[in-house]
Design an enzyme around this catalytic site. Structure first.
Site, short mmCIF file in Angstrom:
data_model
loop_
_atom_site.label_atom_id
_atom_site.label_comp_id
_atom_site.label_asym_id
_atom_site.label_seq_id
_atom_site.Cartn_x
_atom_site.Cartn_y
_atom_site.Cartn_z
N HIS A 1 50.52 20.63 25.01
CA HIS A 1 49.18 20.80 25.69
C HIS A 1 49.67 19.02 26.92
O HIS A 1 48.89 18.49 27.47
CB HIS A 1 48.24 19.54 25.71
CG HIS A 1 46.90 20.72 24.84
ND1 HIS A 1 46.95 22.20 25.07
CD2 HIS A 1 46.18 20.69 23.64
CE1 HIS A 1 46.25 22.28 24.25
NE2 HIS A 1 45.30 21.82 23.96
N GLU B 1 39.04 28.26 25.18
CA GLU B 1 40.25 28.30 26.18
C GLU B 1 41.19 28.80 27.06
O GLU B 1 41.43 29.68 26.30
CB GLU B 1 41.65 27.36 26.01
CG GLU B 1 40.60 25.70 25.03
CD GLU B 1 41.65 25.73 24.14
OE1 GLU B 1 43.10 25.10 24.23
OE2 GLU B 1 41.25 24.99 22.77
N HIS C 1 39.32 21.87 28.39
CA HIS C 1 39.27 22.41 26.97
C HIS C 1 37.99 21.91 26.41
O HIS C 1 37.79 20.51 25.43
CB HIS C 1 40.25 21.00 26.38
CG HIS C 1 40.73 21.24 25.44
ND1 HIS C 1 40.04 21.36 24.22
CD2 HIS C 1 41.85 21.54 24.88
CE1 HIS C 1 40.74 21.25 22.73
NE2 HIS C 1 42.04 21.77 23.44
#
Length: 347
Positions: free
Chosen positions: A110, A313, A183
């Site tokens: 991420h 996502e 998210h």
């Protein structure tokens, strides 16, 4: 419809604001410019009573708590410069190798240790009569190891059809891996139960294959006829039982070619709520919170934890910079990154 701005807290001597988008149907979405983070989504149900359906906190300080940082669930954050895991925390681009932070075992996750979800975004002046807020961020060359200066914007908008649309735009002055997502975690039952009674339908024939480290190998396989084939509606808990595990699957929409199309629907029989998802992206990570800590809860006592919420996502391929078959995982100099995802709520 309207947008209001309120003080949310202070981060590194900078004020952090909270923006509340509200439509005429009783739906509210709250977004902080810390991490361009969705902190709350309040949606009515069939009897009209509104409920909180998203994981998050009502105070900024709880995003820095020890329990939250130890678990790192990324509640509601805008994830970048690259979503999901990059194998061995490195990639080669234009003949040069770029090392990244290994913040998930040996892999990069991420965007690294200080991804976009941990940055303070600049919110643009709001129009109070619209349920919309735009936020901008500049990510500098070699920030978290990624090349190029990238200018990013994300626009959150809510309409009276109960659609939360998130639009992303970015430009760079050098080729760079780039994909961005939100998210948020959802529980359509308002956290009165787990999500295992929810039903799910995802219009995908294939998924990525991941190795034991959680990184995509480059192989994509058919799910047709398998337990995790979700083209026809299935109860999440029943599939959990058959798989012996929760979902952390990256489903592929190869035939879409970056067109905005409906790709998923999740329903809760208890509240009567449903969530329909449309995206321009070539894939979606469907995650049912199998690693979420049971120690986490909202200030109201709303309980989070394993299988208490799900994520959808939408983004480019995980480990895309290292995969030859990953479409548009590199944002090139002179190109513009455009992406859109719509979360449509019904009750």
């Amino acid at each position: 419809m309207h947008t209001t701005e309120t003080y949310f807290g202070t981060h590194k001597e900078h004020d952090v604001q909270l923006y509340t988008l509200e439509n005429d149907k009783g739906m509210q979405v709250k977004i902080s410019n810390y991490g361009a983070t969705i902190t709350s989504i309040i949606v009515p149900q069939q009897n009209g009573d509104p409920q909180e359906i998203a994981c998050g906190f009502d105070t900024l300080k709880n995003y820095f708590s020890e329990d939250y940082n130890n678990n790192s669930p990324y509640f509601g954050g805008t994830i970048g410069r690259y979503c999901s895991q990059i194998k061995d925390a490195s990639f080669t681009l234009n003949g040069k190798n770029y090392p990244l932070a290994a913040n998930c075992g040996a892999n990069n996750l991420h965007g690294g240790t200080l991804g976009f979800d941990k940055r303070l975004w600049l919110a643009q002046p709001i129009v109070k009569e619209l349920a919309q807020v735009e936020m901008a961020l500049r990510s500098t060359h070699l920030e978290e190891g990624f090349p190029g200066n990238v200018t990013v914007s994300v626009t959150f908008s809510l309409n009276n059809d109960n659609e939360l649309q998130i639009k992303y735009k970015a430009v760079t002055d050098a080729d760079t891996p780039f994909t961005i997502t939100n998210h948020s975690y959802f529980n359509l039952a308002g956290f009165t139960t787990s999500i295992e009674n929810h039903t799910v339908q995802i219009q995908a024939n294939k998924k990525q294959v991941w190795d034991n480290s959680g990184a995509a190998t480059g192989e994509n396989i058919s799910v047709i006829g398998a337990d995790d084939d979700l083209r026809n509606e299935k109860v999440i808990g029943e599939v959990h039982q058959r798989m012996g595990d929760g979902f952390e699957h990256f489903y592929l929409f190869e035939e879409k070619e970056f067109a905005l199309k409906n790709i998923a629907k999740i329903k809760d029989p208890l509240s009567g709520r449903s969530l329909e998802i449309a995206t321009t992206e070539p894939g979606m990570l469907f995650y049912t919170g199998k690693y979420t800590s049971n120690l986490l809860q909202r200030e109201s006592g709303q309980q989070y934890g394993k299988y208490r919420a799900f994520c959808c996502e939408t983004h480019r391929y995980p480990n895309g910079p290292n995969l030859p078959n990953a479409p548009k995982s590199i944002l090139k100099k002179g190109e513009t990154y455009n992406s859109s995802t719509i979360f449509k709520f019904k009750w």
